[in-house]
Write a protein that holds these residues in place. Structure first.
Motif, PDB file in Angstrom:
ATOM      1  N   LEU A  53      -8.806  -7.987  -6.406  1.00 26.87           N
ATOM      2  CA  LEU A  53      -8.048  -6.782  -6.091  1.00 26.87           C
ATOM      3  C   LEU A  53      -6.588  -7.029  -6.434  1.00 26.87           C
ATOM      4  CD1 LEU A  53     -10.648  -6.749  -4.216  1.00 26.87           C
ATOM      5  CD2 LEU A  53      -9.302  -5.376  -2.626  1.00 26.87           C
ATOM      6  N   ALA A  54      -5.828  -5.952  -6.549  1.00 22.89           N
ATOM      7  CA  ALA A  54      -4.391  -6.083  -6.784  1.00 22.89           C
ATOM      8  C   ALA A  54      -3.672  -4.879  -6.183  1.00 22.89           C
ATOM      9  CB  ALA A  54      -4.089  -6.176  -8.278  1.00 22.89           C
ATOM     10  N   ASP A  55      -2.471  -5.109  -5.758  1.00 23.51           N
ATOM     11  CA  ASP A  55      -1.552  -4.031  -5.369  1.00 23.51           C
ATOM     12  C   ASP A  55      -2.094  -3.037  -4.349  1.00 23.51           C
ATOM     13  OD1 ASP A  55       0.753  -4.495  -7.449  1.00 23.51           O
ATOM     14  OD2 ASP A  55      -1.095  -4.566  -8.624  1.00 23.51           O
ATOM     15  N   PRO A  56      -2.543  -3.508  -3.190  1.00 23.45           N
ATOM     16  CA  PRO A  56      -2.803  -2.532  -2.122  1.00 23.45           C
ATOM     17  C   PRO A  56      -1.512  -1.832  -1.715  1.00 23.45           C
ATOM     18  CG  PRO A  56      -2.968  -4.779  -1.284  1.00 23.45           C
ATOM     19  CD  PRO A  56      -2.868  -4.883  -2.773  1.00 23.45           C
ATOM     20  N   GLN A  57      -0.435  -2.566  -1.720  1.00 24.39           N
ATOM     21  CA  GLN A  57       0.954  -2.092  -1.616  1.00 24.39           C
ATOM     22  C   GLN A  57       1.135  -1.007  -0.549  1.00 24.39           C
ATOM     23  OE1 GLN A  57       2.628  -2.249  -5.466  1.00 24.39           O
ATOM     24  NE2 GLN A  57       4.602  -1.422  -4.870  1.00 24.39           N
ATOM     25  N   TYR A  58       0.839  -1.406   0.669  1.00 24.77           N
ATOM     26  CA  TYR A  58       0.941  -0.487   1.801  1.00 24.77           C
ATOM     27  C   TYR A  58       2.324   0.164   1.862  1.00 24.77           C
ATOM     28  CZ  TYR A  58      -3.489  -1.992   3.822  1.00 24.77           C
ATOM     29  OH  TYR A  58      -4.818  -2.220   4.055  1.00 24.77           O
ATOM     30  N   GLY A  59       2.365   1.501   1.802  1.00 24.82           N
ATOM     31  CA  GLY A  59       3.614   2.246   1.877  1.00 24.82           C
ATOM     32  C   GLY A  59       4.055   2.839   0.564  1.00 24.82           C
ATOM     33  N   MET A  60       3.400   2.523  -0.547  1.00 28.58           N
ATOM     34  CA  MET A  60       3.860   3.001  -1.855  1.00 28.58           C
ATOM     35  C   MET A  60       3.673   4.507  -2.014  1.00 28.58           C
ATOM     36  SD  MET A  60       2.850   1.655  -5.662  1.00 28.58           S
ATOM     37  CE  MET A  60       3.674   2.337  -7.112  1.00 28.58           C
ATOM     38  N   PHE A  61       2.550   5.052  -1.549  1.00 28.99           N
ATOM     39  CA  PHE A  61       2.303   6.484  -1.701  1.00 28.99           C
ATOM     40  C   PHE A  61       3.404   7.317  -1.054  1.00 28.99           C
ATOM     41  CE2 PHE A  61      -2.211   5.387  -2.549  1.00 28.99           C
ATOM     42  CZ  PHE A  61      -2.489   6.273  -3.583  1.00 28.99           C
ATOM     43  N   SER A  62       3.919   6.852   0.077  1.00 31.10           N
ATOM     44  CA  SER A  62       4.844   7.666   0.879  1.00 31.10           C
ATOM     45  C   SER A  62       6.291   7.195   0.813  1.00 31.10           C
ATOM     46  CB  SER A  62       4.389   7.650   2.342  1.00 31.10           C
ATOM     47  OG  SER A  62       4.530   6.340   2.882  1.00 31.10           O
ATOM     48  N   CYS A  92      -4.262  -9.967  -5.795  1.00 28.57           N
ATOM     49  CA  CYS A  92      -3.201 -10.500  -6.657  1.00 28.57           C
ATOM     50  C   CYS A  92      -1.863  -9.789  -6.468  1.00 28.57           C
ATOM     51  CB  CYS A  92      -3.643 -10.449  -8.111  1.00 28.57           C
ATOM     52  SG  CYS A  92      -4.793 -11.777  -8.542  1.00 28.57           S
ATOM     53  N   GLY A  93      -1.365  -9.854  -5.255  1.00 27.67           N
ATOM     54  CA  GLY A  93       0.029  -9.525  -5.015  1.00 27.67           C
ATOM     55  C   GLY A  93       0.355  -8.082  -4.680  1.00 27.67           C
ATOM     56  N   ASP A  94       1.613  -7.896  -4.252  1.00 28.22           N
ATOM     57  CA  ASP A  94       2.126  -6.650  -3.696  1.00 28.22           C
ATOM     58  C   ASP A  94       1.198  -6.170  -2.592  1.00 28.22           C
ATOM     59  OD1 ASP A  94       4.361  -6.803  -5.227  1.00 28.22           O
ATOM     60  OD2 ASP A  94       3.965  -5.023  -6.430  1.00 28.22           O
ATOM     61  N   LEU A  95       1.116  -6.997  -1.579  1.00 22.88           N
ATOM     62  CA  LEU A  95       0.314  -6.693  -0.406  1.00 22.88           C
ATOM     63  C   LEU A  95       0.980  -5.577   0.388  1.00 22.88           C
ATOM     64  CD1 LEU A  95      -0.341 -10.417   0.622  1.00 22.88           C
ATOM     65  CD2 LEU A  95      -1.457  -9.050  -1.169  1.00 22.88           C
ATOM     66  N   THR A  96       2.308  -5.554   0.365  1.00 27.80           N
ATOM     67  CA  THR A  96       3.088  -4.491   0.998  1.00 27.80           C
ATOM     68  C   THR A  96       4.029  -3.879  -0.034  1.00 27.80           C
ATOM     69  OG1 THR A  96       4.924  -5.945   1.669  1.00 27.80           O
ATOM     70  CG2 THR A  96       3.054  -5.752   3.185  1.00 27.80           C
ATOM     71  N   ASN A  97       4.530  -2.697   0.294  1.00 24.91           N
ATOM     72  CA  ASN A  97       5.536  -2.060  -0.563  1.00 24.91           C
ATOM     73  C   ASN A  97       6.942  -2.467  -0.132  1.00 24.91           C
ATOM     74  OD1 ASN A  97       6.080  -0.089  -2.775  1.00 24.91           O
ATOM     75  ND2 ASN A  97       7.156   1.011  -1.146  1.00 24.91           N
ATOM     76  N   ALA A  98       7.167  -2.544   1.168  1.00 31.55           N
ATOM     77  CA  ALA A  98       8.453  -3.002   1.687  1.00 31.55           C
ATOM     78  C   ALA A  98       8.602  -4.502   1.445  1.00 31.55           C
ATOM     79  CB  ALA A  98       8.555  -2.699   3.172  1.00 31.55           C
ATOM     80  N   THR A  99       9.810  -4.926   1.175  1.00 34.45           N
ATOM     81  CA  THR A  99      10.105  -6.348   1.038  1.00 34.45           C
ATOM     82  C   THR A  99      10.464  -6.905   2.420  1.00 34.45           C
ATOM     83  OG1 THR A  99      12.438  -5.897   0.558  1.00 34.45           O
ATOM     84  CG2 THR A  99      10.930  -6.015  -1.322  1.00 34.45           C
ATOM     85  N   GLY A 130       3.374 -11.158  -4.527  1.00 31.41           N
ATOM     86  CA  GLY A 130       3.919 -10.333  -5.597  1.00 31.41           C
ATOM     87  C   GLY A 130       5.399 -10.112  -5.416  1.00 31.41           C
ATOM     88  N   ASN A 131       5.989  -9.324  -6.311  1.00 25.99           N
ATOM     89  CA  ASN A 131       7.434  -9.124  -6.251  1.00 25.99           C
ATOM     90  C   ASN A 131       7.861  -8.349  -5.006  1.00 25.99           C
ATOM     91  OD1 ASN A 131       6.045  -7.020  -7.933  1.00 25.99           O
ATOM     92  ND2 ASN A 131       8.042  -6.016  -7.832  1.00 25.99           N
ATOM     93  N   HIS A 132       7.006  -7.459  -4.496  1.00 29.50           N
ATOM     94  CA  HIS A 132       7.362  -6.770  -3.251  1.00 29.50           C
ATOM     95  C   HIS A 132       7.218  -7.699  -2.052  1.00 29.50           C
ATOM     96  CE1 HIS A 132       8.028  -2.465  -4.332  1.00 29.50           C
ATOM     97  NE2 HIS A 132       7.462  -2.893  -5.455  1.00 29.50           N
ATOM     98  N   ASP A 133       6.374  -8.691  -2.165  1.00 26.67           N
ATOM     99  CA  ASP A 133       6.157  -9.615  -1.049  1.00 26.67           C
ATOM    100  C   ASP A 133       7.289 -10.617  -0.891  1.00 26.67           C
ATOM    101  OD1 ASP A 133       3.490  -8.556  -0.537  1.00 26.67           O
ATOM    102  OD2 ASP A 133       2.927  -9.543  -2.397  1.00 26.67           O
ATOM    103  N   VAL A 134       7.941 -10.980  -2.004  1.00 31.85           N
ATOM    104  CA  VAL A 134       9.023 -11.977  -1.937  1.00 31.85           C
ATOM    105  C   VAL A 134      10.321 -11.468  -2.563  1.00 31.85           C
ATOM    106  CG1 VAL A 134       7.440 -13.945  -1.881  1.00 31.85           C
ATOM    107  CG2 VAL A 134       8.271 -13.113  -4.089  1.00 31.85           C
ATOM    108  N   GLY A 135      10.316 -10.231  -3.078  1.00 34.26           N
ATOM    109  CA  GLY A 135      11.508  -9.662  -3.700  1.00 34.26           C
ATOM    110  C   GLY A 135      11.533  -9.860  -5.195  1.00 34.26           C
ATOM    111  N   ASN A 136      12.181  -8.925  -5.898  1.00 31.11           N
ATOM    112  CA  ASN A 136      12.293  -9.051  -7.358  1.00 31.11           C
ATOM    113  C   ASN A 136      13.090 -10.273  -7.773  1.00 31.11           C
ATOM    114  OD1 ASN A 136      10.797  -6.770  -8.279  1.00 31.11           O
ATOM    115  ND2 ASN A 136      12.484  -5.434  -7.664  1.00 31.11           N
ATOM    116  N   ARG A 137      14.017 -10.673  -6.911  1.00 30.04           N
ATOM    117  CA  ARG A 137      14.746 -11.928  -7.124  1.00 30.04           C
ATOM    118  C   ARG A 137      14.498 -12.795  -5.897  1.00 30.04           C
ATOM    119  NH1 ARG A 137      20.959 -11.853  -8.963  1.00 30.04           N
ATOM    120  NH2 ARG A 137      19.926 -11.179 -10.898  1.00 30.04           N
ATOM    121  N   PRO A 138      13.383 -13.533  -5.878  1.00 24.86           N
ATOM    122  CA  PRO A 138      12.989 -14.259  -4.663  1.00 24.86           C
ATOM    123  C   PRO A 138      13.995 -15.344  -4.278  1.00 24.86           C
ATOM    124  CG  PRO A 138      11.624 -14.910  -6.534  1.00 24.86           C
ATOM    125  CD  PRO A 138      12.436 -13.740  -6.984  1.00 24.86           C
TER     126      PRO A 138
END
Length: 318
Positions: A53-62, A92-99, A130-138
């Motif tokens: 799986l990839a990018d469940p990214q909780y919060g992205m829709f809203s 494979c990453g972006d488990l959340t949308n918020a950092t 993913g980048n949302h999990d640790v930031g675009n500039r971790p």
């Protein structure tokens, strides 16, 4: 009064235990994954399949105002997982949308834990940052937040004679504030590749959030791939080691390419799509001499997974 206090304490304790994530989110420790026995899993046993799986990214829709849609899609995916019973599941990453620094982060992590804890306990769940999990500039701080909630940001594990490597691709994408993490990961990676070669792994698979490339190893730099400066030497390193395939997400669509005999497989989202590919996941069948993989929309997932190796490997489906 004393009885009331004891009763209140008991209620609080029950409520806390109901919201605590189970131990599966602490499996990635000391650069390995504890759910898999190192000695037993180094030996090829039989064909198997896993689900990516990839990018469940909780919060992205809203836009981080809620996560009802992501939760509903994840719960649908979990039902499929529990029915099909893969050897393991990897996200494979972006488990959340918020950092980690954003206000909604903790709520999204809690919902992720709640939903993914519904996967049957005997199906290991592997999480990738993913980048949302640790930031675009971790930074070391953002990575530490991730580790508190999901375990190590890079590690390796054996499954059925196959050696699996998980990388923190965000430090590959932008190491500006985490150069030491990237250097340590790179030294570790070379050691892991040598370990896999020495043990004669049936396959070496690599998992990360960012695709190395979408279709061509030398394609120009863009938001969705790893910069050529670090991409080119990494691809050469992986090819020398005989890595069979790299699996990633981030693109919120499917993409496919090859670098010599190494596949670069980019998988669409279980969360919000950004292209024509609907929410879904990938089923990867692992045979002694080859892999097969296919992306399935959540509405079209088969009832069972057949593991009969074909005489000839079919063309891969993105």
């Amino acid at each position: 009064m004393k009885l009331f206090g004891l009763l209140l304490l008991a209620i609080v304790s029950v409520a806390a235990s109901a919201t605590e994530p189970d131990g599966r989110f602490a499996q990635a420790q000391n650069r390995t994954f504890k759910a898999f026995d190192l000695q037993q899993e180094q030996t090829w046993q039989r064909p198997f399949f896993f689900m990516q799986l990839a990018d469940p990214q909780y919060g992205m829709f809203s836009g981080n105002k809620g996560f009802e849609k992501e939760a509903a899609l994840t719960q649908q995916a979990v039902e499929h997982i529990n029915r099909l019973r893969p050897w393991f599941v990897i996200v494979c990453g972006d488990l959340t949308n918020a950092t980690p620094k954003q206000a909604r982060y903790r709520d999204q992590v809690a919902q992720y834990h709640q939903d993914f804890s519904q996967i049957d306990a005997d199906i290991p769940l592997v999480c990738v940052c993913g980048n949302h999990d640790v930031g675009n500039r971790p930074t070391s701080e953002s990575i530490a937040h991730y580790q508190e909630n999901f375990g190590d940001d890079y590690f390796s594990f054996w499954v059925g004679g196959v050696f699996n490597i998980v990388l923190n691709s965000s430090v590959l994408k932008d190491p500006t504030d985490a150069a030491d993490v990237l250097a340590a990961q790179q030294t570790w990676l070379e050691q892991q590749l040598q370990t896999a070669r020495n043990a004669d792994a049936k396959h070496i698979l690599l998992f990360q959030h960012h695709p190395l490339f979408l279709s061509q190893p030398d394609e120009p730099d863009q938001y969705f791939n790893i910069p050529l400066q670090r991409r080119t030497p990494l691809i050469e390193q992986l090819q020398r080691a005989g890595v069979r395939a790299v699996f990633a997400g981030h693109y919120h669509r499917n993409a496919y390419g090859t670098a010599g005999e190494m596949e670069m497989v980019t998988t669409g989202p279980v969360g919000k799509p950004l292209g024509k590919d609907p929410s879904g996941f990938r089923i990867v069948k692992v045979y002694e001499s080859n892999l097969q993989h296919q992306y399935w929309a959540l509405e079209d997932v088969p009832e069972t997974v057949e593991l009969t190796a074909p005489a000839k490997q079919p063309a891969p489906k993105p």
